[in-house]
Design a protein around this motif. Structure first.
Motif, PDB file in Angstrom:
ATOM      1  N   ASP A  43       0.886  -1.097   0.375  1.00  0.00           N
ATOM      2  CA  ASP A  43       0.048  -0.206   0.022  1.00  0.00           C
ATOM      3  C   ASP A  43       0.462   1.196   0.078  1.00  0.00           C
ATOM      4  N   HIS A  62      -6.116  10.924  -5.537  1.00  0.00           N
ATOM      5  CA  HIS A  62      -6.135   9.213  -4.385  1.00  0.00           C
ATOM      6  C   HIS A  62      -7.070   9.513  -3.873  1.00  0.00           C
ATOM      7  N   PRO A  63      -7.726   9.427  -3.877  1.00  0.00           N
ATOM      8  CA  PRO A  63      -9.615   9.205  -2.185  1.00  0.00           C
ATOM      9  C   PRO A  63      -8.595   8.960  -1.511  1.00  0.00           C
ATOM     10  N   SER A  64      -8.113   7.787  -1.355  1.00  0.00           N
ATOM     11  CA  SER A  64      -7.685   7.687   0.381  1.00  0.00           C
ATOM     12  C   SER A  64      -6.028   7.661   0.260  1.00  0.00           C
ATOM     13  N   PRO A  93      -5.221  13.861   0.161  1.00  0.00           N
ATOM     14  CA  PRO A  93      -6.537  12.805  -0.384  1.00  0.00           C
ATOM     15  C   PRO A  93      -7.175  13.389  -0.947  1.00  0.00           C
ATOM     16  N   GLY A  94      -7.828  13.128  -1.815  1.00  0.00           N
ATOM     17  CA  GLY A  94      -9.145  13.433  -2.469  1.00  0.00           C
ATOM     18  C   GLY A  94      -8.941  14.745  -3.631  1.00  0.00           C
ATOM     19  N   PRO A 114      -1.008   5.771   2.271  1.00  0.00           N
ATOM     20  CA  PRO A 114      -1.835   5.640   2.577  1.00  0.00           C
ATOM     21  C   PRO A 114      -2.438   6.411   4.181  1.00  0.00           C
ATOM     22  N   ALA A 116      -4.759   7.696   6.405  1.00  0.00           N
ATOM     23  CA  ALA A 116      -5.318   7.488   8.109  1.00  0.00           C
ATOM     24  C   ALA A 116      -5.461   8.375   8.972  1.00  0.00           C
TER      25      ALA A 116
END
Length: 124
Positions: A43, A62-64, A93-94, A114, A116
């Motif tokens: 990831d 990149h949504p996430s 993100p996004g 990624p 979080a």
């Protein structure tokens, strides 16, 4: 280079990097991606993107995931903002971003990671 050992320091010389196979990004031969490292889960990705003069990586997001980019050579527009050699760009993100190379070849180092919101972190 997903076969990079995870239990020791790995150094790739300039010659080794030059020999590393590149793959077209999004099927565009004017955008070449060299994968340097991938996390065991796949990831997080670290690599080099080489763009031909005038090449364009069309707008996407990149949504996430976050994208961190350091421009090594050339001038590029990332999300409508000019970035020259030595510049750093952060794409949250996004957020839509188009990347367009200037009149010279462009080389960029990137980390795709990624995101979080509640991720624990520690200062080292």
């Amino acid at each position: 280079m997903s076969d990079v050992p995870q239990d020791k320091v790995t150094v790739l010389s300039a010659e080794a990097l030059a020999q590393l196979k590149a793959f077209p990004l999004h099927g565009d031969e004017r955008l070449q991606n060299k994968l340097l490292w991938k996390s065991p889960s796949g990831d997080t990705i670290v690599g080099l993107i080489q763009m031909a003069p005038g090449a364009r990586d069309v707008g996407h997001n990149h949504p996430s995931a976050t994208q961190h980019t350091w421009v090594i050579d050339g001038t590029v527009s990332i999300g409508g903002v000019e970035a020259t050699a030595g510049s750093y760009a952060f794409v949250p993100p996004g957020v839509d971003h188009e990347t367009v190379a200037g009149d010279e070849p462009v080389t960029m180092f990137y980390v795709y990671q990624p995101f979080a919101p509640e991720h624990d972190h520690h200062d080292h």
